[in-house]
Design an enzyme around this catalytic site. Structure first.
Site, PDB file in Angstrom:
ATOM      1  N   GLY A 144      39.704  54.829  35.934  1.00 67.11           N
ATOM      2  CA  GLY A 144      39.550  54.733  34.482  1.00 67.11           C
ATOM      3  C   GLY A 144      39.765  53.308  34.004  1.00 67.11           C
ATOM      4  CE1 TYR A 145      41.850  50.220  36.880  1.00 70.76           C
ATOM      5  CE2 TYR A 145      40.809  48.109  37.298  1.00 70.76           C
ATOM      6  CZ  TYR A 145      41.854  48.976  37.490  1.00 70.76           C
ATOM      7  OH  TYR A 145      42.906  48.606  38.275  1.00 70.76           O
ATOM      8  CB  SER A 146      34.226  50.549  32.510  1.00 70.39           C
ATOM      9  OG  SER A 146      34.075  49.603  33.534  1.00 70.39           O
TER      10      SER A 146
ATOM     11  CD  GLU B 272      36.373  47.164  43.223  1.00 74.81           C
ATOM     12  OE1 GLU B 272      37.117  46.574  42.414  1.00 74.81           O
ATOM     13  OE2 GLU B 272      35.281  47.648  42.933  1.00 74.81           O
TER      14      GLU B 272
ATOM     15  CG  ASN C 226      25.820  39.582  41.269  1.00 72.81           C
ATOM     16  OD1 ASN C 226      26.727  40.398  41.467  1.00 72.81           O
ATOM     17  ND2 ASN C 226      24.790  39.457  42.086  1.00 72.81           N
ATOM     18  CD  GLU C 227      24.667  37.752  35.696  1.00 76.60           C
ATOM     19  OE1 GLU C 227      25.255  38.859  35.781  1.00 76.60           O
ATOM     20  OE2 GLU C 227      23.543  37.553  36.204  1.00 76.60           O
TER      21      GLU C 227
END
Lengths: 398, 383
Positions: free
Chosen positions: A127-129, A244, A384-385
């Protein structure tokens, strides 16, 4: 310098290969190799087989029931796993919440949760984003208000992978809204069966139910389920993100995808010829293989550094960028091998119990959906940014 | 699996870095460039004294028996220093003699090479061969004394300075046959040899060389008659591993220099490094450089592998290195702005050398094609 694996590591590779050959259930292997959906039971069945062998926790220390494998052993295991068509070991339990519990959890939490994670009894999701917190994770706004021995949690998480299967969710919640965003976050363990938790599916571009929204409506969470200090959650979250990243480039998976692309292209009829005989297509595969050869060495170099420094450094961001690009390139090539059979949308046929008829050869069924789905890999885990920002700041000093 | 250099290799690397820093600054290099020869005999003597010329030669001929990894370290530093001296043609030529030469050829040449008294080069490319290794039209007919050599060789590195050429010539068959190529050791002062000397864009010396009825003795032959192609392949693969390392040395230097420039150069009142477009470009450049470093390690590690593995690894390495070198070179110039396209800063010179490394012994497209062909063959053999 020695680019070869040691004799001990090569022996381990043979052990892994023999184990996979003997113990990987054929129906699971067939699903993985033909790109079909795995059920919760499939994942759990494979988890229990690994658990019985004592190999389910490649990254855990021995004291918690892990294998204490070196990064090289973990790498070899993953390479062989991918080649054999065994499912990945989902990272949320084994590689995310478990290391945080080991480092920051109290004895009661460790004694209760870790054995249940190891045995597969509990399924965890992340539950991060949140709708308002993508790359800017520190802005999480799911609110936890303390009331005696409980927190009351209100808010929403999103992109929650396989939350529909989960028993528990580890969540970043805001416990202090009046300080710098990073200073007011806590790390809570929340029972998914708690009243007030609801899960809504989000369907991905391939038609698959892989991610979800998770809503918290006055959910009561015991203070005992907070990991570490109140408002120190950001430290634990960053620690988790570091862990991770060891297999972030997915080299084993890329190697398997490369083998599949070659095989598909060699068998893809192109009039009187085949697609692999077309130099314009063959050169694209060759380019991917060359990039992968370099990436494998880059990955092993970062692993060697990580072994000395306990955790991978910012160089892991380079692996994430190149690894995700390669996964996407390979998925694109795989779709291209299908030619016109890349067009039909037949998501139901990817379920093992499907009995209807399909357009085109079976091996083309998953390829286009896989391509559409794989666009996620340059977005999740820090886009990736964001990775380039990290490289620029932490390595180049800009 | 480990990526550490040995203590001896670390010492070698320190020594090389010190040498480039103290004795081969950009100013020194530009003075050497403007000299008549375009390289420095006294620097060459220093190379000999430091043991660089003997590094990979066999011990029985005054060498140190060094490995491909030792060469990698040397080439990284020579890249960083943009060294103009004909190191690569000489040591690769000596390596070829050590590998396939007769006892007489070895004992007469190798100690001299080690002592810095003899320059060698391979005269192989021809006006029509492009990068095809086996396309050799120059020919050597048997004669009373041995062989009579005729033909034209293109862009022979240090051709005007070499004491001896290693010349490829057809002793039988058609220009593109794999079989029938032989290698000869030719004294550069022999009658019948003409030269058009020039400099390349990177400042290195080269020459087009003509051979007209050049009389060679029987013992000029290197290795077996008609079987020269495998030696040329080994030469090319060894050269590719070295060039990849040189390119990494240059790319490292460009990352450093360009990073420093972005931190110090101010526009709109802030350092350029503040701008995300430029940060991300630098991140891409670093990724290219790290991938190229991995390939340079892989290339050095696989030089001793079986010839098929060796060939496919070197084709892959040259492809990726050429592509990375192109990106890092072009973008370093771009990020420097106007000053990057002048001769005043080392940046442009690094860019030129990287560009020529890609073109030397086959560019990225050529080697991608080779790798691709090998890959298709392997795959079709499976099915």
């Amino acid at each position: 310098m020695d680019l070869n694996f040691s004799p001990e590591e090569e022996r381990f590779r043979l052990d892994v290969r023999a184990f996979l050959e003997k113990e990987l259930p054929a129906d699971i292997r067939d699903k993985v190799q033909s790109g079909k959906h795995l059920s919760k039971e499939d994942y759990l069945r494979w988890h229990k087989i690994l658990y019985k062998k004592g190999w389910v926790a490649g990254n855990w220390p021995k004291e918690y029931g892990g294998t204490d494998w070196s990064p090289a052993f973990q790498y070899i295991f993953d390479e062989e796993r991918a080649a054999a068509g065994a499912p990945i070991i989902l990272p949320f339990s084994m590689k995310m919440v478990a290391p945080v519990l080991m480092a920051f959890g109290d004895k009661t939490q460790q004694d209760y949760f870790l054995p249940r994670i190891l045995s597969g009894e509990d399924w965890w999701c992340q539950g991060y984003s949140e709708p308002g917190s993508g790359s800017d994770l520190a802005s999480v706004s799911t609110r936890a208000v303390r009331d005696g021995e409980n927190y009351t949690v209100n808010g929403q998480k999103t992109w929650t992978t396989l939350a529909q299967h989960a028993d528990w969710i580890f969540a970043l919640v805001r416990t202090d809204p009046d300080v710098k965003p990073q200073k007011g976050i806590s790390f809570l363990l929340i029972d998914m069966k708690s009243p007030g938790v609801t899960v809504r599916p989000i369907i991905m571009l391939d038609g698959g139910h892989e991610v979800n929204e998770v809503f918290f409506d006055n959910v009561k969470v015991p203070v005992a389920n907070r990991v570490g200090e109140e408002n120190a959650g950001w430290t634990y979250a960053k620690y988790l993100l570091g862990h991770e990243r060891t297999n972030i480039a997915e080299v084993g998976g890329c190697k398997q995808a490369l083998r599949q692309v070659k095989e598909l292209a060699a068998n893809a009829r192109d009039g009187d010829s085949n697609l692999l005989a077309n130099p314009r297509f063959a050169d694209k595969i060759a380019q991917a293989e060359i990039d992968l050869m370099a990436l494998e060495i880059t990955n092993l170099r970062v692993m060697a550094m990580a072994e000395k420094n306990a955790a991978p450094g910012p160089e892991a961001s380079l692996l994430k960028i190149k690894g995700s690009e390669l996964q996407q390139t390979l998925s694109e090539l795989m779709m291209e091998t299908a030619g016109c059979y890349g067009l039909p949308y037949q998501p139901d046929a990817l379920h093992a119990d499907f009995t209807g008829s399909v357009a085109g050869p079976d091996n083309y069924l998953p390829v286009s959906g896989h391509y559409f789905n794989t666009r996620k890999v340059s977005i999740y885990g820090g886009s990736n940014e964001i990775q380039k920002n990290i490289v620029s700041r932490m390595i180049l000093g800009l | 699996m480990n990526f550490d250099f040995s203590e001896e290799q670390t010492q070698l690397d320190d020594m090389l870095q010190r040498f480039i820093r103290n004795d081969y600054s950009f100013e020194v290099r530009q003075r050497i460039l403007e000299s008549a020869d375009g390289f420095s005999r006294s620097i060459w003597q220093q190379f000999a004294e430091l043991g660089l010329l003997a590094l990979t030669l066999p011990e029985e001929y005054d060498g140190f028996g060094g490995s491909a990894l030792d060469t990698l370290l040397v080439m990284q530093s020579l890249g960083r220093g943009l060294v103009l001296e004909p190191y690569l043609p000489t040591v690769l030529g000596a390596g070829l003699i050590a590998q396939a030469g007769s006892d007489a050829q070895r004992s007469s040449l190798l100690p001299k090479v080690a002592a810095g008294e003899c320059l060698l080069t391979l005269a192989h490319s021809e006006p029509h061969s492009r990068y095809q290794l086996q396309h050799v039209s120059s020919h050597a007919e048997e004669s009373a004394a041995g062989y009579k050599l005729n033909g034209n060789k293109s862009v022979v590195l240090a051709g005007q300075h070499a004491d001896y050429f290693i010349v490829s010539a057809r002793t039988t068959g058609q220009p593109s046959d794999a079989d029938g190529i032989s290698l000869f050791l030719v004294d550069s002062k022999q009658a019948g040899i003409t030269q058009i000397p020039y400099r390349n864009h990177d400042g290195q010396s080269a020459a087009d060389i003509g051979f007209s009825n050049v009389e060679l003795s029987k013992d000029a032959l290197i290795g077996d008659l008609n079987k020269g192609l495998s030696l040329l392949e080994l030469y090319r693969d060894t050269a590719i591993a070295a060039l990849c390392a040189e390119a990494v040395g240059i790319m490292d230097a460009l990352i450093n220099e360009t990073g420093e420039y972005l931190k110090t150069r101010k526009q709109f009142g802030v350092p350029l490094g503040i701008f995300q477009a430029l940060q991300h470009r630098m991140a891409d450049m670093l990724l290219h450089t790290e991938q190229a470093r991995s390939m340079a390690y892989l290339a050095a590690g696989k030089l001793d592998a079986d010839s098929a593995t060796r060939a496919r690894t070197m084709a892959a390495a040259k492809t990726l290195t050429g592509q990375s070198a192109r990106f890092v070179g072009q973008q370093s110039v771009q990020l420097h702005g106007g000053i990057g396209v002048t001769e005043e800063l080392i940046i442009g010179h690094y860019f030129k050398r990287l560009t020529l490394i890609n073109t030397t012994l086959g560019d990225a497209d050529f080697h991608l094609g080779r790798f691709s062909d090998m890959m298709v063959q392997e795959e079709l053999c499976k099915s």
